[in-house]
Design an enzyme around this catalytic site. Sequence first.
Site, PDB file in Angstrom:
ATOM      1  N   ASP A 250       0.796  -1.101  -0.121  1.00  0.00           N
ATOM      2  CA  ASP A 250      -0.089  -0.569  -0.111  1.00  0.00           C
ATOM      3  C   ASP A 250       1.067   1.178   0.080  1.00  0.00           C
ATOM      4  OD1 ASP A 250      -1.969   1.632   0.510  1.00  0.00           O
ATOM      5  OD2 ASP A 250      -2.915   1.029   1.553  1.00  0.00           O
TER       6      ASP A 250
HETATM    7  C1  BGC Z   1      -4.963   3.335   0.404  1.00  0.00           C
HETATM    8  C2  BGC Z   1      -5.034   2.232  -0.847  1.00  0.00           C
HETATM    9  C3  BGC Z   1      -4.911   2.707  -2.429  1.00  0.00           C
HETATM   10  C4  BGC Z   1      -3.437   3.930  -2.560  1.00  0.00           C
HETATM   11  C5  BGC Z   1      -2.897   4.623  -3.794  1.00  0.00           C
HETATM   12  C6  BGC Z   1      -3.188   4.416   0.329  1.00  0.00           C
HETATM   13  O1  BGC Z   1      -3.638   5.628   0.631  1.00  0.00           O
HETATM   14  O2  BGC Z   1      -5.049   2.615   1.103  1.00  0.00           O
HETATM   15  O3  BGC Z   1      -6.346   1.741  -1.028  1.00  0.00           O
HETATM   16  O4  BGC Z   1      -5.142   2.228  -3.542  1.00  0.00           O
HETATM   17  O5  BGC Z   1      -3.580   4.504  -1.286  1.00  0.00           O
HETATM   18  O6  BGC Z   1      -3.904   5.955  -3.598  1.00  0.00           O
END
Ligand code: BGC
Length: 766
Positions: free
Chosen positions: A242
């Site tokens: 993530d």
């Molecule tokens: C979120 C993800 C997301 C990623 C990219 C993160 O903060 O938890 O779900 O895909 O950011 O934006």
Amino acid sequence: MTDDVVPTPAPAASPVEELLARLTLEERASLLGGSDFWHTTPVERAGVPAVMVTDGPHGLRKQAQGTDHLGLDASVPATCFPPAAGLASSWDTDLLRRVGEALGRETRAERVAVLLGPGVNMKRSPLCGRNFEYFSEDPVLAGDLAAALVQGVQSQGVGTSLKHFAANNQETQRMTVSADVDERTLREVYLTAFERVVRTAQPWTVMCSYNRINGVHASEDPWLLTRVLREEWGFEGLVVSDWGAVNVREDGVRAGLDLEMPSSGGSGTRRILDAVAAGTLSAADVERSARRVLELLAKAAPALAEPGTVDVRAHHALAREAARASAVLLRNEPVGQGADAAPLLPLAPAGGAVAVIGEFARTPRYQGAGSSQVNPTRLDDALSALREAFAGSREVVFAAGYDPDVEDLDPALAEEAVAAAARAEVAVLFLGLPPRYESEGYDREHMDLPAAQVELLHRVAAANGRVVVVLSNGSAVTVEPWQQRVPALLETWLLGQAGGGAVADLLTGAANPSGRLAETVPVRHEDNPTVGNFPGEHGHVRYGEGLLIGYRWYDAHALPVAYPFGHGLSYTTFAHSDLRVHPHGQGARVSVTVTNTGDVAGTETVQVYVHDPESSAYRPEQELKGFARLTLAPGESGTATLELDRRAFASWHTAAGRWVVEGGEFEVRVGASSRDVRQRASITLEGDDVVLPLTGDSDAEAWLRHPVAGPLVREALGEGQWRDMLADPQHGQMMRAIPLVRLTRFPGFPIGEDDLPTWEAKAAQA
Ligand code: BGC
């Protein structure tokens, strides 16, 4: 070499292997991190391109210029389908596949290689700020729906990222909190949806979560990322972090985290190379992860070379269909007197004025805040759609009623709303959670609607008894006691860009509601299993309720609920009959007949729950193991046939470390919700043998039951009082619970302590 010997050609290396062979260690390490917020790192010298990955998941959020992962900067227009909370209420895998295909087409048309979703985390608490992005409190429902979505997206030649792996069930301290959860609960509840998607749909990537699990960062947990995900489930794709989830980069690579996103500005690559130089990370681990990045690029290449186009109108129409399927009619009580009494919905095409009340009718809440926020191609509102539906036949008057950004009741707006309701035949009152109440990044503080909205409802209901409440919220809200004031209640969750038209379709009967709750609506938040254990303290959140998430808890505690898991009304009625359950393969085949007993066509969702009447391990009262939808004309009957595999009857045996079916009787329950079981049938299944190794702590019972050691113990016991005591069904229980080694030390016990090691060894060999 003579002429008649044909040399065996060396197997041609695959393009990925050839490319990999040409890369230096430094280049391989560089592939394991992004080059910016959304792109992988290219290796120009070797012709390795960079690809773009972007959010999702209920629409494409491709940022044109700005770069952030929190939904702050604008993105290119894309169809905003209902978020998962809505889609899940459809219980419709075919729909999810078609929505996935559309998402895949849009992803491909924008030359994006991977859509970052779907999220299949369980709705542990209704307060989780990100529940709108998740499917359900039930892992089978979440897993099967998400698998269909993944298959749809990937059928278009682009990938998905199954997230957030794993146990990311709250937003509070999401980057650091440790989800402290026992293995059986993890396996049976929190990993199952991921497992179903991986096994059936092979997402191209899995995104590891920010949090820790039992103290270990998900981004550097070899048990999670390699042993379970790859070795047990057979995952073949790439694991991406993530955004910002990496803790110690080299530990992540070793554990199986292939790609760090976004770019760490080179620090991740440096750490990887330093660790290889220091001998704490093997070059083979770097090569393995670099191979996975190259495989991802190779998979995406054909689609990116031919991006294709998108039929924006067709996708909007699909978004409307999906929105119709996502709304759940919770309540539809009769109004009127005597023979004229009839459910309030659907609204008749002609008649007196309709008062549409509530700012959300004009300014819809249609998606949640954060990284999933899509810039829609178009936005429909329910007020315009209702005006269009009733044009020329019913007057539609509007009153805003409240300002969602203001917490207190606005007396002038309320008065205007009451006046509109008083002079109308029916009032449709749009209520819901203001956008600031729920978002990625933080959790809700309570489950209630804003107090001002509830007060408005009481005033409107006092002016006109015919009130339909339409709710917009990403996660369950409490509906008691205020719902008693209104005959009809339509839960629309967040419906995406075409929700306005869909709501009008449902209210007017142009479409028949078919959604079913994918999460329980409890009477009060205090009834929820996580109370006391959410969102945790001092960096830890204890999953103290264990297996008893959602309906499993309300069933176990015999608690009344406002609306049970699986509930949803229709403008018609259905009768269930002729349940048949037969052994099939390792599991069972279930068939049930459903008849549409009303006047209009409609769709019933048959839900199959398994109950284990007798088990040595605690089992939840019942668990959803399958579901099927049947669309039937008035008077028509259809048969749903479902197959339950062996796993549907198994539980995780912590001591044996595997799934085990305890032989015996199981009850298959079929119904229209978890609290509306209509039919039951029994089936008897053979059990799996579990022979646990004997240890110093093994009690006499375990020894006696062991296939090898049991006969040896019995023979050594001979005839006499010890044997009789141990064999006594009732009193012997106390004796059999004593570790055998301790019994050997009791005066007069016929077996010596020295006998045990030989028997233990013999048992281990069996
Ligand atoms: C979120 C993800 C997301 C990623 C990219 C993160 O903060 O938890 O779900 O895909 O950011 O934006």
